[in-house]
Design an enzyme around this catalytic site. Sequence first.
Site, PDB file in Angstrom:
ATOM      1  N   GLY A 281      -6.286   3.891   7.564  1.00 54.15           N
ATOM      2  CA  GLY A 281      -6.350   5.327   7.304  1.00 54.15           C
ATOM      3  C   GLY A 281      -5.889   6.268   8.611  1.00 54.15           C
ATOM      4  O   GLY A 281      -5.290   5.904   9.454  1.00 54.15           O
ATOM      5  N   SER A 282      -6.654   7.321   8.716  1.00 53.20           N
ATOM      6  CA  SER A 282      -6.406   8.224   9.903  1.00 53.20           C
ATOM      7  C   SER A 282      -6.876   7.911  11.301  1.00 53.20           C
ATOM      8  O   SER A 282      -6.422   8.339  12.099  1.00 53.20           O
ATOM      9  CB  SER A 282      -6.933   9.674   9.540  1.00 53.20           C
ATOM     10  OG  SER A 282      -6.535  10.440   8.316  1.00 53.20           O
ATOM     11  N   THR A 283      -7.834   6.879  11.213  1.00 48.27           N
ATOM     12  CA  THR A 283      -7.930   6.127  12.595  1.00 48.27           C
ATOM     13  C   THR A 283      -6.689   5.617  13.102  1.00 48.27           C
ATOM     14  O   THR A 283      -6.506   5.485  14.432  1.00 48.27           O
ATOM     15  CB  THR A 283      -9.096   5.018  12.460  1.00 48.27           C
ATOM     16  OG1 THR A 283      -8.561   4.325  11.647  1.00 48.27           O
ATOM     17  CG2 THR A 283     -10.326   5.676  11.974  1.00 48.27           C
TER      18      THR A 283
END
Length: 569
Positions: A281-283
């Site tokens: 995801g956004s990591t």
Amino acid sequence: MNIGLLVIAFVLSLFAGRLVQLQTIESGKYTEQAMRQRLQRIDLPAIRGDITDAQGHPLAMTVEARAIYADPSLIKAEKRQPIVNALAPTLGLNPATLMQKISRTGTRFVYLAHGVRPDQARLIRSWNLPGIGTWPEYRREYPNESLAAGVIGFVNDTGNGAAGLESSLNDVLAGRDGRQWVEISPEGQHIPMGKDQKLPSVPGRDLRLTLQRDLQFMAQRAIEKQVRASRAKSGSVIVMEPRTGRLLAMASAPGFDPNRYTRSDRRLWGSPLVQEAYEPGSTGKVVTAAAVMEHGGVTPQTPYTVPDRIKKYDTVFGDSHRHPPERLTFAGVLATSSNVGTILASQSISSQRLYGTLREFGFGRKTGLPLPGETAGLLKPPSQWSGTDHYSIAFGQTLSVNAVQMASVYATIANGGVRVAPTLVEGTVGEDDKFTPAPAPERRQVISAKTARQISDMLEGVTTEEGTAPKAQIPGYRVAGKTGTAQMVNPRCGCYKGGGYVASFAGFAPADDPRLVVQVVLRDPKRGSHYGGDAAAPVFRDVMGFALQSQRIPPTGSRPPTVQIHARD
């Protein structure tokens, strides 16, 4: 009388002939048979090497024990059932299997149990059971119970490593067993002056890890607490030194007690930090940031007009919440974790360039840690991408990683763009107490120090009140990090609908002089918020705060940079 004397002489001549046959002609044959009847082989197990943390605290150790054996030839039929009734409940053995062993014919030595505690063995000896004896050996003990069980693993009933490091490094730890042949009297006693041959055992080597027991305990307690509170399926925490690649803590929940591994679910015996893959995801957006800043001409101040939805081909991509079009800098895109803004920035580089940067950061490659069953994750080459894969991969979906791979990404950013391969084993200690260090980890410059510094400054914006993770703040310290809230694939439909979420947070501190990286992953939290900034960031704060204090890392005292979130027209 003469006839009687002749008969006696004839019989005596037969005896004399038989004696000549036995003592001269066939003496070797019968001597060998007699020796085989008396001579018994006994295995001499090697002392298995200990596993310790970086300070020498034992995580797995070998302690004195006893083996219980039987000589079936000394056990009369009427004595078998009383022996089974006494030993089966005491040793936790199957009564039918035990009866089969003590009823065997053609053998005078059979093992009944291994790893019996000395006090239990003394109790059994006090019963004076016919044909039952004990023999010195060793058993494996895990003094910290479930601490780091997913990393250490366990030794099974046969004395072989069956999970974790106990399995993958079994050859190093186990040593080499010896053998001894001894003469046993008809009464089952060892003949002291009889034939005795011995091949000594060779002890195994001790294993010294990079883990630190106290920090491991804190990380494990924190993730167990959050897994229970959020009713998550599972969770993990990794603490890593970016400059050395040393893993200081690798905690996962739920876990198991390797002292009683048979009482736990077999699915918990693995090493989820390397065996389980998830979509970051956004990591994962930091890798896209590195790619566009290194190769696409993007800077932290590059402006973007960011709507809440964008259509690419037949797919609509959106941010986590509805909002009117915003004028954001690229630093603002990262701080607010905008999927749409990341897609817009990713258009400045080709799919091949994005793929190459992901590979440089370690995506699609195993970390090389000595843990069994590691997954390399999923990263298909661009030739296999669909028309929309470029955009979903840019914000951390349609690809997968394991937890150590993701922690290594942030360690690379924190280390000025130099990727140091993750390290778990510090070295080995031999019988002479001589320490042999493990080979130095691989080091490789992935991105420039300038780009790494800019990304680090941008990640500090994530932990501000305008970012997505103010709950990751640690009083007195500058903290840089990134939240992740990725959808999980629902195996029933092969789609994201109904699959749940992975909440994560990865970051480092002090941000201007990074010494530690902490990464938190929670799979499918069902109670409370499923966003990384709410579910994972508080665990990061607690673990990182404890780690900074235990490692005696003081605040730098410097002022954080001003991160420009909104673009100026």
